[in-house]
Design a protein around this motif. Structure first.
Motif, PDB file in Angstrom:
ATOM      1  N   THR A  20       2.965  -7.404   0.631  1.00 53.48           N
ATOM      2  CA  THR A  20       3.063  -6.260   1.687  1.00 53.48           C
ATOM      3  C   THR A  20       4.457  -5.263   1.522  1.00 53.48           C
ATOM      4  N   ASN A  22       5.531  -4.261  -1.107  1.00 54.47           N
ATOM      5  CA  ASN A  22       4.865  -3.378  -2.287  1.00 54.47           C
ATOM      6  C   ASN A  22       3.686  -2.730  -2.269  1.00 54.47           C
ATOM      7  N   LEU A  23       3.304  -2.371  -0.949  1.00 60.08           N
ATOM      8  CA  LEU A  23       1.856  -1.713  -0.724  1.00 60.08           C
ATOM      9  C   LEU A  23       2.356  -0.197  -0.727  1.00 60.08           C
ATOM     10  N   GLU A  24       3.574  -0.091  -0.681  1.00 57.26           N
ATOM     11  CA  GLU A  24       4.188   1.354  -0.749  1.00 57.26           C
ATOM     12  C   GLU A  24       5.421   1.293  -1.674  1.00 57.26           C
ATOM     13  N   ASP A  26       7.779   3.625  -5.107  1.00 59.10           N
ATOM     14  CA  ASP A  26       8.077   4.989  -5.669  1.00 59.10           C
ATOM     15  C   ASP A  26       7.162   5.164  -6.856  1.00 59.10           C
ATOM     16  N   GLY A 140      -1.552   6.837  -5.719  1.00 58.85           N
ATOM     17  CA  GLY A 140      -1.674   5.545  -5.828  1.00 58.85           C
ATOM     18  C   GLY A 140      -2.701   4.874  -6.239  1.00 58.85           C
ATOM     19  N   THR A 159      -5.118  -1.218  -1.388  1.00 56.47           N
ATOM     20  CA  THR A 159      -4.666  -0.170  -2.213  1.00 56.47           C
ATOM     21  C   THR A 159      -3.191   0.008  -2.083  1.00 56.47           C
ATOM     22  N   VAL A 160      -2.342   0.590  -2.975  1.00 56.20           N
ATOM     23  CA  VAL A 160      -1.114   0.689  -3.045  1.00 56.20           C
ATOM     24  C   VAL A 160      -0.590   1.977  -3.054  1.00 56.20           C
ATOM     25  N   VAL A 161       0.088   2.560  -2.065  1.00 51.79           N
ATOM     26  CA  VAL A 161       0.369   4.177  -2.288  1.00 51.79           C
ATOM     27  C   VAL A 161       1.748   4.132  -3.088  1.00 51.79           C
ATOM     28  N   SER A 162       1.832   5.351  -3.786  1.00 53.04           N
ATOM     29  CA  SER A 162       2.836   5.579  -4.386  1.00 53.04           C
ATOM     30  C   SER A 162       3.255   6.795  -4.707  1.00 53.04           C
ATOM     31  N   GLU A 163       4.661   7.282  -5.270  1.00 54.43           N
ATOM     32  CA  GLU A 163       4.913   8.837  -5.339  1.00 54.43           C
ATOM     33  C   GLU A 163       4.329   9.094  -6.821  1.00 54.43           C
TER      34      GLU A 163
END
Ligand code: 48F
Length: 260
Positions: A20, A22-24, A26, A140, A159-163
């Motif tokens: 959880t 690490n679902l978002e 950098d 992501g 899903t994993v959201v990332s910069e």
């Protein structure tokens, strides 16, 4: 609570918390080969929230098997400082100056431990099956359990959201490949596409592997054999200096991009 239940509850809760959190992130890294693990350590040490998703049960990519299952690899002198930072030992070789031998099991386990100890979160047995692509930017990953994918089970992913996304999937450049095919993007390569890996030429491959690491589309970076394949570099086999330099270069460019 029975001890059986304590153990199961603690594992489920701790894993759920880790996932959880690490679902978002950098930086979301795909694949836990040597270039990824070097990049992950540098990013984590710089305070970048970094998660790695590896489809195999054992992270480490192509390091474990050394050359043709002889579990030794070769590195060049100019990456020994990185190996020393990870605490990985090395020996000079009698065949040539400037080259060193490393036990591939120590190399793989040392790189994994060094990345995780620096704060990178490593999720194994998870495959990246797609990317998040919004407003002409990669944002992501789409992930699923490797066994689910291998069994061909019809299960929707998470899903994993990332910069930024770092494709460190090795020879197939799996994430950049699917971005080209599904999002129809033009890469920052001479043709706008993937040039494709060429046969073996150690010196050239080592150079291109290190130099090719970088951002190929907004939010989409590649390193290691993945970026080498994207830029049409030669392969180099069980010598790993280029992989280490490639991971470093990718991390430096991601740090610049994130302005850390
Ligand atoms: O190929 P790999 O070891 O990555 P690398 O950092 O290093 C290449 C060298 O090992 C070697 C070489 C150097 O001389 O030629 O091949 O470029 O590791 C890539 C990792 O990515 C994982 C795969 O299981 C492996 O551990 N991987 C590939 N596709 C996916 C993935 C995916 N779709 N989802 C998650 N992991």
């Amino acid at each position: 609570m029975s001890l059986e239940n304590v153990i199961s509850t603690a594992i489920v809760r701790n894993y759920s918390e880790k996932l959880t959190e690490n679902l978002e992130v950098d930086a979301a890294i795909v694949g836990a080969g040597p270039s990824a693990l070097v990049a992950a350590r540098i990013l984590s040490n710089a305070g970048v929230k970094t998660a790695i998703f590896e489809r195999q049960l054992a992270p480490g990519g192509g390091v474990w098997g050394g050359g043709m299952l002889f579990n030794e690899i070769i590195v060049q002198e100019d990456v020994l400082d990185t190996l020393n930072e990870f605490g990985i030992s090395h020996r000079t070789i009698e065949e040539a100056d400037g080259y060193h031998a490393v036990d591939s099991v120590e190399m793989a386990s040392g790189l994994i431990f060094g990345a995780v100890r620096a704060g990178a979160k490593l999720f194994n047995s998870i495959s990246v099956e797609d990317i998040i692509f919004k407003n002409e930017k990669v944002g992501g990953l789409v992930i699923n359990w490797t066994p689910v994918m291998r069994l061909g089970m019809f299960v929707d992913p998470l899903t994993v959201v990332s910069e930024v996304v770092l494709d460190a999937t090795g020879h197939p450049s799996a994430i950049v490949n699917l971005a080209v095919n599904k999002a129809k993007i033009q890469l920052s390569t001479p043709t706008g596409g993937i040039l494709g890996e060429r046969p073996m030429w150690v010196e050239s491959g080592e150079r291109s592997a290190a130099e090719s690491a970088g951002e190929y589309y907004p939010g989409l970076f590649a390193c290691g054999m993945s970026s080498n394949n994207i830029m049409g570099g030669y392969r180099m086999g069980p010598v790993f200096g280029g992989m280490i330099k490639s991971g470093k270069k990718a991390a430096e460019q991601i740090l610049q991009r994130l302005q850390k």
